[in-house]
Design an enzyme around this catalytic site. Sequence first.
Site, PDB file in Angstrom:
ATOM      1  N   ARG A  77       1.671  -9.374   8.928  1.00  0.00           N
ATOM      2  CA  ARG A  77       3.045  -9.207   9.411  1.00  0.00           C
ATOM      3  C   ARG A  77       3.192  -8.291  10.622  1.00  0.00           C
ATOM      4  O   ARG A  77       4.298  -8.071  11.097  1.00  0.00           O
ATOM      5  CB  ARG A  77       3.943  -8.716   8.274  1.00  0.00           C
ATOM      6  CG  ARG A  77       4.141  -9.799   7.243  1.00  0.00           C
ATOM      7  CD  ARG A  77       5.187  -9.437   6.234  1.00  0.00           C
ATOM      8  NE  ARG A  77       5.034 -10.306   5.080  1.00  0.00           N
ATOM      9  CZ  ARG A  77       5.675 -10.159   3.953  1.00  0.00           C
ATOM     10  NH1 ARG A  77       6.524  -9.167   3.799  1.00  0.00           N
ATOM     11  NH2 ARG A  77       5.475 -10.980   2.960  1.00  0.00           N
TER      12      ARG A  77
ATOM     13  N   PRO B 124       0.789  -1.228   0.000  1.00  0.00           N
ATOM     14  CA  PRO B 124       0.000   0.000   0.000  1.00  0.00           C
ATOM     15  C   PRO B 124       0.822   1.279   0.000  1.00  0.00           C
ATOM     16  O   PRO B 124       1.506   1.601   0.964  1.00  0.00           O
ATOM     17  CB  PRO B 124      -0.852  -0.119   1.268  1.00  0.00           C
ATOM     18  CG  PRO B 124      -0.157  -1.089   2.135  1.00  0.00           C
ATOM     19  CD  PRO B 124       0.723  -1.934   1.278  1.00  0.00           C
TER      20      PRO B 124
ATOM     21  N   LYS C  95       0.402   8.259   3.571  1.00  0.00           N
ATOM     22  CA  LYS C  95      -0.064   6.874   3.674  1.00  0.00           C
ATOM     23  C   LYS C  95      -0.830   6.646   4.971  1.00  0.00           C
ATOM     24  O   LYS C  95      -1.120   5.503   5.319  1.00  0.00           O
ATOM     25  CB  LYS C  95       1.138   5.915   3.615  1.00  0.00           C
ATOM     26  CG  LYS C  95       1.912   5.990   2.310  1.00  0.00           C
ATOM     27  CD  LYS C  95       3.123   5.081   2.360  1.00  0.00           C
ATOM     28  CE  LYS C  95       4.180   5.508   1.369  1.00  0.00           C
ATOM     29  NZ  LYS C  95       5.469   4.816   1.587  1.00  0.00           N
TER      30      LYS C  95
ATOM     31  N   ARG D  86      16.876  -1.414   0.429  1.00  0.00           N
ATOM     32  CA  ARG D  86      15.717  -1.761  -0.374  1.00  0.00           C
ATOM     33  C   ARG D  86      16.122  -2.019  -1.821  1.00  0.00           C
ATOM     34  O   ARG D  86      17.096  -1.460  -2.306  1.00  0.00           O
ATOM     35  CB  ARG D  86      14.683  -0.641  -0.350  1.00  0.00           C
ATOM     36  CG  ARG D  86      13.513  -0.985   0.476  1.00  0.00           C
ATOM     37  CD  ARG D  86      13.352  -0.077   1.678  1.00  0.00           C
ATOM     38  NE  ARG D  86      12.807  -0.743   2.843  1.00  0.00           N
ATOM     39  CZ  ARG D  86      13.512  -1.029   3.927  1.00  0.00           C
ATOM     40  NH1 ARG D  86      14.800  -0.806   3.950  1.00  0.00           N
ATOM     41  NH2 ARG D  86      12.952  -1.549   4.966  1.00  0.00           N
TER      42      ARG D  86
END
Length: 275
Positions: free
Chosen positions: A121, A12, A68, A265
């Site tokens: 998670r 998301p 977010k 990442r």
Amino acid sequence: MPNKTGRTNRLPELPEVEAVVRKLRSRAEGAFISEVRVLRARSTHPQHSALLQSASGRVIDAIDRRGKNIILRLSGSLAIRVHLRMTGNLVMLPSHLLHSQTVRVVFALRDGRGIGFEDPRVLGTVHLHTDSELQEILNDLGVEPLSADFTVSFLASHAKRSHRPVKVFLMEQNVVAGLGNIYAAESLFRARIHPARLACGISQKKVKALHAAIVEVLTEAMTEAEASYSQPGSHNGMSWRVYGREGKPCVVCGQAIRRLRQAARSTYYCAVCQK
DNA sequence: TCGATCCTGTAG
DNA sequence: CTACAGGATCGA
């Protein structure tokens, strides 16, 4: 993230969070929270889970998104702030699904249904804030990339001051709020900018292209996210041109897409198209 | 400014 | 079994 089965998980970022908000808004605005159940204390960390009890007995006046973050504005100058992180979701659930395996927090309503915070998670968070606390937190966020405040000159002035790789720069929530690993990479690909280039070294022309690419990618993803959330199964969200495509041919030039580690990442890019 | 950490399902 | 996925936070 893509896996062997070709299935993709929905990480998301702004478009997906917005889709969650719109769907929940249509079902839960005006609802009365009769009970709060924290099934996994970690989901409220570092707040004490008992703090969320203040939400019970209140009405959900509005449901908004900032970056977010999902904001449930409650009666009595309080608010719940939900961050989905990687695997979270906030949905209206019928009573028989309120205690499913991955439901971490439940806001039970009077009719037996409840708003469920699902999160396999347990990286996502559900926090309670006073209006003033919330204001401070939201003030630290950068501009909304799909608002009129997000201009080329805004992006340029912030980029000029940043000595970080442009991909990392794009993911900083206090500059542009809502971009994550996927759409940062997708935007850079469309703007034909190498992800390792320093933000301060991007030319004015490229900053303009990047600005346009961000708006384009997020707008497209928003449409796709809305479709996939309203008709689950019929849409899979937008198709990615670089993200998760290491070794696969670039859709523009055919060269194998490469992967790079940045700030722990994965960043995907085309070494030919992005200089 | 950068790495470790949180967490668990999935891939190898 | 280990490695990896990653947003935000924290500490070096």
